[in-house]
Design an enzyme around this catalytic site. Structure first.
Site, mmCIF file in Angstrom:
data_model
loop_
_atom_site.group_PDB
_atom_site.id
_atom_site.type_symbol
_atom_site.label_atom_id
_atom_site.label_comp_id
_atom_site.label_asym_id
_atom_site.label_seq_id
_atom_site.Cartn_x
_atom_site.Cartn_y
_atom_site.Cartn_z
ATOM 1 N N LYS A 74 43.775 46.513 33.828
ATOM 2 C CA LYS A 74 43.172 46.288 35.508
ATOM 3 C C LYS A 74 42.550 47.901 35.899
ATOM 4 O O LYS A 74 41.484 48.644 36.351
ATOM 5 C CB LYS A 74 43.663 45.359 36.113
ATOM 6 C CG LYS A 74 43.309 43.840 36.080
ATOM 7 C CD LYS A 74 44.049 43.467 37.344
ATOM 8 C CE LYS A 74 44.454 41.934 36.590
ATOM 9 N NZ LYS A 74 45.027 41.530 38.233
ATOM 10 N N GLU A 89 44.802 39.385 55.733
ATOM 11 C CA GLU A 89 43.386 38.719 55.097
ATOM 12 C C GLU A 89 42.781 37.642 55.864
ATOM 13 O O GLU A 89 43.654 36.859 56.780
ATOM 14 C CB GLU A 89 44.118 38.171 53.851
ATOM 15 C CG GLU A 89 43.272 36.865 53.174
ATOM 16 C CD GLU A 89 43.540 36.800 51.358
ATOM 17 O OE1 GLU A 89 44.037 37.248 50.413
ATOM 18 O OE2 GLU A 89 44.732 35.143 51.649
ATOM 19 N N THR A 135 38.312 36.491 51.857
ATOM 20 C CA THR A 135 39.224 35.486 50.153
ATOM 21 C C THR A 135 37.755 35.055 50.198
ATOM 22 O O THR A 135 36.507 34.789 50.750
ATOM 23 C CB THR A 135 39.952 34.684 50.647
ATOM 24 O OG1 THR A 135 38.891 33.543 51.317
ATOM 25 C CG2 THR A 135 41.007 35.354 50.729
ATOM 26 N N ASP A 187 40.876 31.908 40.510
ATOM 27 C CA ASP A 187 41.945 29.944 40.056
ATOM 28 C C ASP A 187 40.300 29.677 39.157
ATOM 29 O O ASP A 187 38.832 28.763 39.529
ATOM 30 C CB ASP A 187 42.604 29.370 41.733
ATOM 31 C CG ASP A 187 43.018 29.950 42.511
ATOM 32 O OD1 ASP A 187 43.536 31.147 41.089
ATOM 33 O OD2 ASP A 187 43.310 30.487 43.213
ATOM 34 N N TYR A 205 50.934 40.518 40.203
ATOM 35 C CA TYR A 205 52.223 39.248 40.213
ATOM 36 C C TYR A 205 53.508 39.212 40.538
ATOM 37 O O TYR A 205 53.726 39.978 39.473
ATOM 38 C CB TYR A 205 51.705 38.194 39.970
ATOM 39 C CG TYR A 205 49.802 37.893 39.794
ATOM 40 C CD1 TYR A 205 49.887 36.893 40.926
ATOM 41 C CD2 TYR A 205 49.531 38.723 39.467
ATOM 42 C CE1 TYR A 205 48.507 36.636 40.618
ATOM 43 C CE2 TYR A 205 48.258 38.269 38.983
ATOM 44 C CZ TYR A 205 47.896 37.186 39.835
ATOM 45 O OH TYR A 205 46.248 36.393 40.164
ATOM 46 N N GLN A 259 50.242 39.140 45.081
ATOM 47 C CA GLN A 259 50.498 37.851 45.638
ATOM 48 C C GLN A 259 51.965 37.952 46.423
ATOM 49 O O GLN A 259 52.597 38.418 46.383
ATOM 50 C CB GLN A 259 50.737 37.103 44.355
ATOM 51 C CG GLN A 259 50.941 35.499 44.396
ATOM 52 C CD GLN A 259 49.694 34.852 45.561
ATOM 53 O OE1 GLN A 259 49.270 34.920 46.173
ATOM 54 N NE2 GLN A 259 48.367 34.828 44.707
ATOM 55 N N HIS A 262 52.043 36.287 35.863
ATOM 56 C CA HIS A 262 51.318 35.200 36.262
ATOM 57 C C HIS A 262 51.871 34.382 35.927
ATOM 58 O O HIS A 262 52.171 34.225 35.053
ATOM 59 C CB HIS A 262 49.853 35.470 35.658
ATOM 60 C CG HIS A 262 48.517 35.512 36.202
ATOM 61 N ND1 HIS A 262 48.664 33.975 35.773
ATOM 62 C CD2 HIS A 262 47.575 35.640 37.681
ATOM 63 C CE1 HIS A 262 47.462 33.540 36.382
ATOM 64 N NE2 HIS A 262 47.165 34.225 36.610
#
Length: 294
Positions: free
Chosen positions: A164, A17, A48, A110, A144, A175, A148
């Protein structure tokens, strides 16, 4: 190439990333990062989009196009929706198509306390449906391992994760986490729930004490005692902490590969030397696993 094909062809996928330059920064700074990362030949590189709930500019698309057309590596373009209108998302998808970008990581994004969220999209699953309807994209989503922060339990979070996948996500990236047992527990619960898509483990090497403490605070990841000891012992010595953090991440990755992880997604923080050292340590292990898969 769509990422789903990569996971069919390889036992363990390796990806990185990167993030666009900070506000008012020149996009030219990403060249140095990519020149250090691309020779490692990752299977794909994600870019990102609007970290912290901020509006992102064209830089995500520009960098993704650069990765694909100059370095000939598949890009995964992040797309958030917390501050986006449907028309904005539609225009972004059209731009991605024009650049030949086939892979999107669809995220809610976020929440920013200084920026009231729009109401066009409430959840990532709604964005995923929109991306699926817009054209022939491969869609990835976030997950996650410790749940989350806005969900009461891990089980509740996995319920939303199933939504999802049902909406169209065919690949998941976790994450950051620092205890592999959290990942294995999460993976088992996800499989029991009927989530069968590839789950890639997101690994962030600890190279800066303040940075990692901020990240842990933001995402709610737990800090194992072994890692806490490293931070306490080497946190005031940047060089020593970097070496210790790289060693910790490398051991995490080796253990994950030995336990049949389908992919390693390295959060590089735009620091190629960290990725270089990790790949030099695990490269032969990855090669061996993937040769066995052929």
């Amino acid at each position: 190439m769509k990422l789903s094909k990569l996971f069919q062809e390889k036992r363990v996928v390796l990806s990185f990333e990167v993030f666009p330059p900070k506000k008012n920064g020149s996009i030219d700074t990403i060249y140095e990062t990519l020149e250090g990362l691309c020779p490692l030949r990752p299977d794909f590189i994600s870019v990102t989009y609007g970290a912290g709930g901020n509006m992102a500019d064209r830089s995500t698309i520009e960098i993704a196009s650069l990765i694909k057309n100059r370095y000939h590596i598949e890009p995964l373009a992040h797309l958030t929706c917390v501050n986006s209108a449907r028309q904005q998302v539609s225009e972004t998808l059209q731009e991605l198509k024009k650049e030949g970008i086939e892979n999107i990581l669809a995220l809610r994004g976020d929440l920013n306390p200084d920026m009231p969220p729009r109401t066009d999209f409430r959840y990532a699953s709604e964005l995923i449906k929109t991306v699926r309807e817009a054209g022939d994209f491969h869609i990835s989503a976030a997950c996650y391992p410790e749940g989350h922060s806005e969900c009461a339990t891990l089980e509740e979070d996995i319920e939303h994760l199933k939504e999802k996948v049902d909406a169209g996500a065919s690949h998941l990236i976790t994450q950051l986490f620092f205890d592999n047992t959290d990942f294995y527990h999460f993976r088992e619960l996800a499989r029991r729930k009927g989530i069968s898509v590839p789950i890639e483990a997101g690994i962030m090497p600890v190279i800066n004490k303040r940075q990692i403490e901020r990240m842990v605070s933001m995402c709610g990841a737990s800090m194992p005692k072994a890692l806490a000891r490293l931070l306490s012992r080497y946190g005031s010595d940047a060089a020593a902490l970097r070496e210790a953090g790289i060693a910790y991440a490398t051991q995490q990755i080796i253990d994950l590969i030995g336990n049949s992880v389908q992919g390693i997604h390295l959060y590089t923080m735009n620091t190629p030397v960290v990725a270089q050292k990790i790949v030099s340590s695990v490269g032969d292990i990855l090669r061996c696993e993937n040769e066995r898969h052929e």
